[in-house]
Design a protein around this motif. Structure first.
Motif, mmCIF file in Angstrom:
data_model
loop_
_atom_site.group_PDB
_atom_site.id
_atom_site.type_symbol
_atom_site.label_atom_id
_atom_site.label_comp_id
_atom_site.label_asym_id
_atom_site.label_seq_id
_atom_site.Cartn_x
_atom_site.Cartn_y
_atom_site.Cartn_z
ATOM 1 N N MET A 196 0.815 -1.209 0.000
ATOM 2 C CA MET A 196 0.000 0.000 0.000
ATOM 3 C C MET A 196 0.851 1.264 0.000
ATOM 4 O O MET A 196 0.463 2.283 -0.581
ATOM 5 N N GLN A 197 1.995 1.218 0.647
ATOM 6 C CA GLN A 197 2.888 2.374 0.632
ATOM 7 C C GLN A 197 3.332 2.674 -0.798
ATOM 8 O O GLN A 197 3.303 3.817 -1.256
ATOM 9 N N VAL A 198 3.727 1.634 -1.522
ATOM 10 C CA VAL A 198 4.139 1.816 -2.916
ATOM 11 C C VAL A 198 2.949 2.248 -3.770
ATOM 12 O O VAL A 198 3.068 3.144 -4.612
ATOM 13 N N ALA A 199 1.791 1.616 -3.556
ATOM 14 C CA ALA A 199 0.604 1.978 -4.334
ATOM 15 C C ALA A 199 0.234 3.438 -4.135
ATOM 16 O O ALA A 199 -0.204 4.115 -5.075
ATOM 17 N N ASN A 200 0.411 3.943 -2.914
ATOM 18 C CA ASN A 200 0.107 5.344 -2.654
ATOM 19 C C ASN A 200 1.138 6.262 -3.291
ATOM 20 O O ASN A 200 0.794 7.263 -3.926
ATOM 21 N N GLU A 224 -10.355 -20.720 6.579
ATOM 22 C CA GLU A 224 -11.027 -20.803 5.283
ATOM 23 C C GLU A 224 -10.417 -19.887 4.222
ATOM 24 O O GLU A 224 -10.795 -19.946 3.051
ATOM 25 N N LEU A 225 -9.466 -19.048 4.601
ATOM 26 C CA LEU A 225 -8.829 -18.157 3.637
ATOM 27 C C LEU A 225 -8.012 -18.943 2.629
ATOM 28 O O LEU A 225 -7.366 -19.936 2.965
ATOM 29 N N ARG A 226 -8.003 -18.471 1.390
ATOM 30 C CA ARG A 226 -7.190 -19.061 0.329
ATOM 31 C C ARG A 226 -6.317 -17.967 -0.288
ATOM 32 O O ARG A 226 -6.585 -16.786 -0.129
ATOM 33 N N LEU A 227 -5.297 -18.389 -1.007
ATOM 34 C CA LEU A 227 -4.380 -17.420 -1.611
ATOM 35 C C LEU A 227 -5.124 -16.479 -2.558
ATOM 36 O O LEU A 227 -4.823 -15.281 -2.618
ATOM 37 N N LEU A 228 -6.097 -17.003 -3.291
ATOM 38 C CA LEU A 228 -6.878 -16.140 -4.187
ATOM 39 C C LEU A 228 -7.565 -15.031 -3.401
ATOM 40 O O LEU A 228 -7.689 -13.897 -3.886
ATOM 41 N N ASP A 229 -8.031 -15.336 -2.187
ATOM 42 C CA ASP A 229 -8.619 -14.296 -1.338
ATOM 43 C C ASP A 229 -7.599 -13.187 -1.082
ATOM 44 O O ASP A 229 -7.934 -11.994 -1.148
ATOM 45 N N VAL A 247 -5.570 -7.705 -1.819
ATOM 46 C CA VAL A 247 -4.539 -6.733 -2.231
ATOM 47 C C VAL A 247 -5.091 -5.820 -3.310
ATOM 48 O O VAL A 247 -4.920 -4.598 -3.258
ATOM 49 N N ALA A 248 -5.772 -6.391 -4.312
ATOM 50 C CA ALA A 248 -6.367 -5.573 -5.372
ATOM 51 C C ALA A 248 -7.390 -4.594 -4.801
ATOM 52 O O ALA A 248 -7.468 -3.434 -5.221
ATOM 53 N N MET A 249 -8.173 -5.067 -3.832
ATOM 54 C CA MET A 249 -9.174 -4.209 -3.196
ATOM 55 C C MET A 249 -8.496 -3.054 -2.463
ATOM 56 O O MET A 249 -8.917 -1.903 -2.560
ATOM 57 N N LEU A 250 -7.419 -3.359 -1.739
ATOM 58 C CA LEU A 250 -6.699 -2.312 -1.016
ATOM 59 C C LEU A 250 -6.102 -1.296 -1.978
ATOM 60 O O LEU A 250 -6.143 -0.082 -1.730
ATOM 61 N N ILE A 251 -5.528 -1.770 -3.085
ATOM 62 C CA ILE A 251 -4.952 -0.848 -4.060
ATOM 63 C C ILE A 251 -6.026 0.085 -4.606
ATOM 64 O O ILE A 251 -5.783 1.267 -4.866
ATOM 65 N N GLY A 252 -7.252 -0.444 -4.747
ATOM 66 C CA GLY A 252 -8.356 0.402 -5.204
ATOM 67 C C GLY A 252 -8.657 1.552 -4.265
ATOM 68 O O GLY A 252 -9.199 2.586 -4.688
ATOM 69 N N VAL A 253 -8.306 1.398 -2.987
ATOM 70 C CA VAL A 253 -8.490 2.485 -2.021
ATOM 71 C C VAL A 253 -7.704 3.720 -2.465
ATOM 72 O O VAL A 253 -8.099 4.863 -2.198
ATOM 73 N N GLY A 254 -6.593 3.480 -3.182
ATOM 74 C CA GLY A 254 -5.759 4.595 -3.617
ATOM 75 C C GLY A 254 -6.493 5.621 -4.460
ATOM 76 O O GLY A 254 -6.095 6.790 -4.514
#
Length: 208
Positions: A101-105, A148-153, A158-165
């Protein structure tokens, strides 16, 4: 993306320097001018001619991806390596999310230049995704991450967090609130704590 491979001759030192100058110039131009910066502006900033730029990067997408790749290698992969040595895998995973997120920002305009084609980034982040998978499995074995978490989650988070940018001012730390919310969601247990402060969406100058 690689500029040297088994099928290529070793890159000359001057050619390697030109690539570094062009990528550095691209990072500076995107930060200052936004996602629609011209390749001519990048070449001018790098002090090379357009022919030199196009000899190394076929188009703007290729240059943008090379610049993103450099930032991942410099600022995210070292954090991921440290996280793999953290005995608390869940904490290490959250550290990696913070580095992303630091890099994405910092490089918001760079990412905006490939908006809608972010699947192109998955190949660049293959090493990072592998580290996330290792940390996820360890955290689940330690009982600190939801079973129940999977790598795809994690990739989608990560994609969702980047969208916060898209709603955060460059240089702001407002993204930390959303990393904290994701952490609360993926851990099996989290002691109560205040969230980082909520910041308003920055105003955007709209064309008249």
């Amino acid at each position: 993306m690689q500029y040297e491979g088994a099928w290529r001759k070793p890159m000359r030192a001057d050619a390697a320097r030109n690539i570094e100058k062009i990528i550095t110039a691209a990072l500076e131009c995107f930060r200052e001018e936004g996602p629609h910066v011209s390749l001519k502006a990048v070449a001018d900033r790098a002090g090379v001619g357009p022919a030199t730029l196009f000899r190394n990067f076929a188009d703007k997408d290729e240059l943008v991806l090379a610049a993103i790749e450099r930032q991942i290698k410099l600022k995210v992969e070292p954090v991921a390596e440290q996280a793999l040595n953290n005995p608390d895998a869940a904490a290490g995973l959250v550290e990696v999310l913070g580095a992303v997120m630091q890099v994405a920002n910092e490089e918001h305009h760079l990412l905006s230049a490939v908006a809608g084609r972010r699947q192109l980034l998955v190949g660049l982040a293959s090493k990072l995704i592998e580290s996330l998978g290792v940390l996820l499995n360890r955290g689940q074995d330690q009982g600190t991450l939801r079973e129940e978490l999977r790598l795809l989650d994690m990739v989608r988070l990560v994609a969702m967090l980047i969208g916060v940018g898209d709603t955060v001012a460059p240089g702001s730390m407002a993204w930390t609130r959303y990393v904290a919310l994701v952490e609360d969601a993926i851990r099996t247990h989290r002691e109560p704590r205040p969230l980082p402060p909520l910041e308003a969406i920055p105003e955007v100058d709209l064309p008249l």
